[in-house]
Design a protein around this motif. Sequence first.
Motif, short mmCIF file in Angstrom:
data_model
loop_
_atom_site.label_atom_id
_atom_site.label_comp_id
_atom_site.label_asym_id
_atom_site.label_seq_id
_atom_site.Cartn_x
_atom_site.Cartn_y
_atom_site.Cartn_z
N ASP A 115 -2.00 -40.66 -34.91
CA ASP A 115 -0.89 -40.62 -33.86
C ASP A 115 -1.50 -41.08 -32.51
OD1 ASP A 115 1.62 -38.76 -33.66
OD2 ASP A 115 0.64 -39.08 -31.85
N LYS A 125 17.68 -47.13 -29.72
CA LYS A 125 16.63 -47.87 -28.82
C LYS A 125 17.00 -47.22 -27.41
CE LYS A 125 13.85 -51.46 -27.38
NZ LYS A 125 12.95 -50.33 -26.68
N ASP A 131 14.33 -45.26 -25.28
CA ASP A 131 13.90 -45.83 -24.06
C ASP A 131 14.22 -44.83 -22.72
OD1 ASP A 131 13.24 -47.93 -25.08
OD2 ASP A 131 14.40 -49.61 -24.48
N ASN A 169 2.05 -32.76 -24.33
CA ASN A 169 2.05 -33.90 -23.75
C ASN A 169 3.31 -34.28 -23.65
OD1 ASN A 169 2.31 -37.00 -24.79
ND2 ASN A 169 0.28 -36.72 -24.17
N GLN A 190 -0.11 -41.10 -29.31
CA GLN A 190 0.53 -40.61 -27.96
C GLN A 190 -0.60 -40.06 -27.10
OE1 GLN A 190 3.44 -41.67 -27.68
NE2 GLN A 190 3.70 -42.25 -30.06
N LEU A 206 -0.89 -44.14 -19.59
CA LEU A 206 0.29 -44.11 -19.68
C LEU A 206 1.07 -42.72 -18.59
CD1 LEU A 206 1.21 -44.77 -23.35
CD2 LEU A 206 2.62 -45.89 -21.56
N PRO A 266 6.15 -47.83 -21.21
CA PRO A 266 6.27 -46.43 -21.99
C PRO A 266 7.28 -46.59 -23.24
CG PRO A 266 7.40 -46.28 -19.78
CD PRO A 266 6.57 -47.64 -19.99
N THR A 267 8.00 -47.53 -23.14
CA THR A 267 9.05 -47.53 -24.45
C THR A 267 8.14 -47.98 -25.72
OG1 THR A 267 9.91 -49.76 -23.96
CG2 THR A 267 10.90 -48.16 -22.74
N LYS A 268 7.07 -48.69 -25.57
CA LYS A 268 6.43 -48.94 -26.80
C LYS A 268 6.04 -47.68 -27.59
CE LYS A 268 5.58 -53.57 -25.99
NZ LYS A 268 6.79 -54.15 -26.33
N ILE A 269 6.27 -47.42 -28.83
CA ILE A 269 6.00 -46.21 -29.62
C ILE A 269 4.60 -46.16 -29.80
CG2 ILE A 269 6.64 -44.90 -31.49
CD1 ILE A 269 8.84 -45.14 -29.45
N ARG A 293 4.92 -37.62 -23.39
CA ARG A 293 5.38 -38.40 -24.30
C ARG A 293 5.85 -37.58 -25.73
NH1 ARG A 293 5.34 -43.73 -24.11
NH2 ARG A 293 5.04 -44.14 -26.06
N GLU A 294 4.96 -36.89 -26.12
CA GLU A 294 5.23 -36.27 -27.60
C GLU A 294 6.52 -35.41 -27.45
OE1 GLU A 294 0.67 -36.04 -29.08
OE2 GLU A 294 1.85 -34.03 -28.89
N THR A 315 1.27 -46.64 -28.59
CA THR A 315 0.61 -46.72 -27.19
C THR A 315 -0.51 -47.87 -27.21
OG1 THR A 315 -1.04 -45.09 -27.78
CG2 THR A 315 0.95 -44.36 -26.63
N LEU A 374 11.81 -42.02 -22.55
CA LEU A 374 10.49 -42.04 -22.33
C LEU A 374 10.33 -42.61 -20.92
CD1 LEU A 374 9.46 -43.67 -25.88
CD2 LEU A 374 8.50 -41.51 -25.01
N THR A 375 11.39 -43.21 -20.33
CA THR A 375 11.27 -43.76 -19.08
C THR A 375 11.89 -43.01 -17.87
OG1 THR A 375 13.23 -45.12 -19.14
CG2 THR A 375 11.23 -46.21 -19.67
#
Lengths: 466, 466
Positions: B416, A28, A32, A435, B418, B198, B160-163, A437-438, B165, A35-36
């Motif tokens: 998906d 995790k 985290d 993207n 994202q 996001l 942003p840490t939620k997988i 996030r991807e 969205t 992603l942040t």
Amino acid sequence: MRLPLLLVALILCGTIFYAQSEDEKQIKALYDAALTNGKAYDWLNHLSNQIGGRLSGSVQAQQAVDYTKGQLDSLGLDRVWLQPVMVPKWVRGTPEFAYIETKPGLTTNVPICALGGSVATPDGGLKANIIEVQGIEELEKLGTENIEGKIVFYNRPMDPTKISTFAAYSGCVDQRYSGAAEAAKFGASGVIVRSMNLRLDDYPHTGSMGYGDTPVENRIPAAAISTEGAELLSTTLKLNPNIKFYFKQNCKQFPDVESYNVIGEIKGSTHPEEIMVVGGHLDSWDLGDGSHDDGAGCVQSMEVLRLFKKTGYRPKRTLRVVLFMNEENGLRGGNKYAEVAQNKNEQHVFALESDSGGFTPRGFSFDCSEENLKQIQSWKPLFEPYLIHMFVEGYSGADIGPLKGQGLVLAGLRPDSQRYFDHHHAENDTFEHVNKRELELGAATMASLVYLIDKYGTIPQKQIKG
Amino acid sequence: MRLPLLLVALILCGTIFYAQSEDEKQIKALYDAALTNGKAYDWLNHLSNQIGGRLSGSVQAQQAVDYTKGQLDSLGLDRVWLQPVMVPKWVRGTPEFAYIETKPGLTTNVPICALGGSVATPDGGLKANIIEVQGIEELEKLGTENIEGKIVFYNRPMDPTKISTFAAYSGCVDQRYSGAAEAAKFGASGVIVRSMNLRLDDYPHTGSMGYGDTPVENRIPAAAISTEGAELLSTTLKLNPNIKFYFKQNCKQFPDVESYNVIGEIKGSTHPEEIMVVGGHLDSWDLGDGSHDDGAGCVQSMEVLRLFKKTGYRPKRTLRVVLFMNEENGLRGGNKYAEVAQNKNEQHVFALESDSGGFTPRGFSFDCSEENLKQIQSWKPLFEPYLIHMFVEGYSGADIGPLKGQGLVLAGLRPDSQRYFDHHHAENDTFEHVNKRELELGAATMASLVYLIDKYGTIPQKQIKG
């Protein structure tokens, strides 16, 4: 002292439970952080938009070496270095040009690009009748009498019913790689290949081709045509098989030049002699900016080491990022890395490549022993919260392939493949199609697997075989 | 006659194996047809590029009703009809305009758009001091003395840490929906909400908001600001809390107008009284062309019925496609459909909605009994070759939600997620951001689930409860 069985079971359960929770926590933390506070997207922005396409031997390839080395230097790794390797230098030259001539003076331009490694056409271009085939195996049936002097047009499309677009690619790419060498045997004057693209559009897709043992004087020029161009050409040919096709390309092969693999490492705290590699390839084709192929894999691999530093996890084994040079048209970087590793008697236990685009990660494929695969598959539940489900046997990556003889676990990141061939080796392999996030999810997924490999180790393959 | 146990086992295995193979074959036929000969992408092209954004009550919404009814008519279904429903008509009017004023005469424009359902600003616009909060709960602490007369700026970003969205969206959307009603209680003069996005970019994202029981004379205008605009505003406020914010919007609510749900069905061959619904919503926001939200879901749902016809599979149960009107700002279509179904005593056994974008499908979430979920999860292996792994309990869809009381299995397609909120309710929810294969895979995945539900039926919920 013998413990009662129940107590042993409880202790074991406790241990497993504790370990599990710690793994969950560390994974995790990796996601985290990616992603942040990820760096992969910024790095890719630079590689793509400040540098651009990075064909082996080009100025841009050297700029990419300098830039990524500088970035790795800034991460506080234990060691960063360049590994010299001689690479081929093929140059596209001025833009290619092609048309279909239905009758003298009546022409329609179509988008083409030279295949990587192809020879040029004669200075004035090549004009000839053109014959369509669905694959190399048709040449034999047609024979020299139907092929000699003509341009061969390979038009077998990628199979849209394959769910993995890489499987569809595998089913077609022989036309691109060997089409010219095979057609030359029957006296063809040139080769036009349908682009390896599932979508109908106007982008021609380049890619490597080889002449095998075709003597230099018999080598014929080869180009890719966009899928829309291929459809047009095929329909036109059905209406009139006597049309002519003209194309001109000015590409050239130069002598090899020196380039580099870019390498950085964190020394293992307790097993420094066991080496884990994460990598992608730094070179790309020249038409786009190489964002998906394979800027994405490079920055994700760099990010793995940064995430380890960021989350304060020091690996027990040595973790190395390798940005391989010249995957696209030679694999010299991958071969050199494996050769040096063998010469130095380095012990590689694991190598993971990301070279399938910066799309949402779906899992990994593994080239390893059954025992190792089983161990890795037991970690699946740890990945499910991140929607990572694929842990299958399969291909790892071109650059790490040469390490295979050294008895290690090889792995490839498997992102969603649906959009990959829309961009692959074409002008539209560009940054805006990645993207953030991807890309970041891919880096975190790689880091998580490396973390587990580091923590639990791999089962040596020799021991298994023995 | 009693069969020896081994023989029984063999027969059972044989039956299961046979059934399995037939299912595998039919599911492959559905995927193959969608990927080689799909219509969904062409339909979406028309909805997006020939019609465009389809806000309830607009000319475009009516054009979409006419177009999709015509297309369903052409499929040779057993019945196609329009179900009348009164819908709200809210109109954006001339483009919105906003700026930050750091001192008189020194202004910076920022991109905003009115939230759907908002009142207009006064004719000359609204200029006031602005106060940033991270959520509704902060209003109480600040109190009327700090809020009265000011614009409230809700700036809690999506996590942003939620997988998923969608989980990140759920954690923020109260600011958009209820922010104005809540701020009005403390005397605020207007509301600006950070876009539900996001990514950092310049697109403001609209979406529905409601005034609850706020008296008409107390209703204050509410707009979304792009994420980059929100960052700029927040930074500027930190430097000087006394800046002013100006915005002008000209939106207006008109009386309700008549519109339609578009419905088509294939009558069930042996259980025509058992109804299965697949659907999406035909209305969209007005800024983009509503390709992902929810043109994609509409054309995928239509495609399910076409794939059944195409593969020659006649369902045992009645299969209905419903293109719901007014999901975005009223849910009138969903409510009407459920109301009519109840009045007619129709027996719905299954409803599946696609309203999460036309991206690569990952699976489904189900709102149903444990027994039904278990049965459905037993089909997972049939989906794995298509990389569909998610079969989880969860939310189905807004439009089919009102059917819930009728004791059926509700399901939502889970693509998906994202990239979804990069486009959601914004100007860039447009056709070129939908990938043909991803869209088609979604349609085939839906069709495969409907096929299995049709073949094996569902376990009636009342029976379970009793």
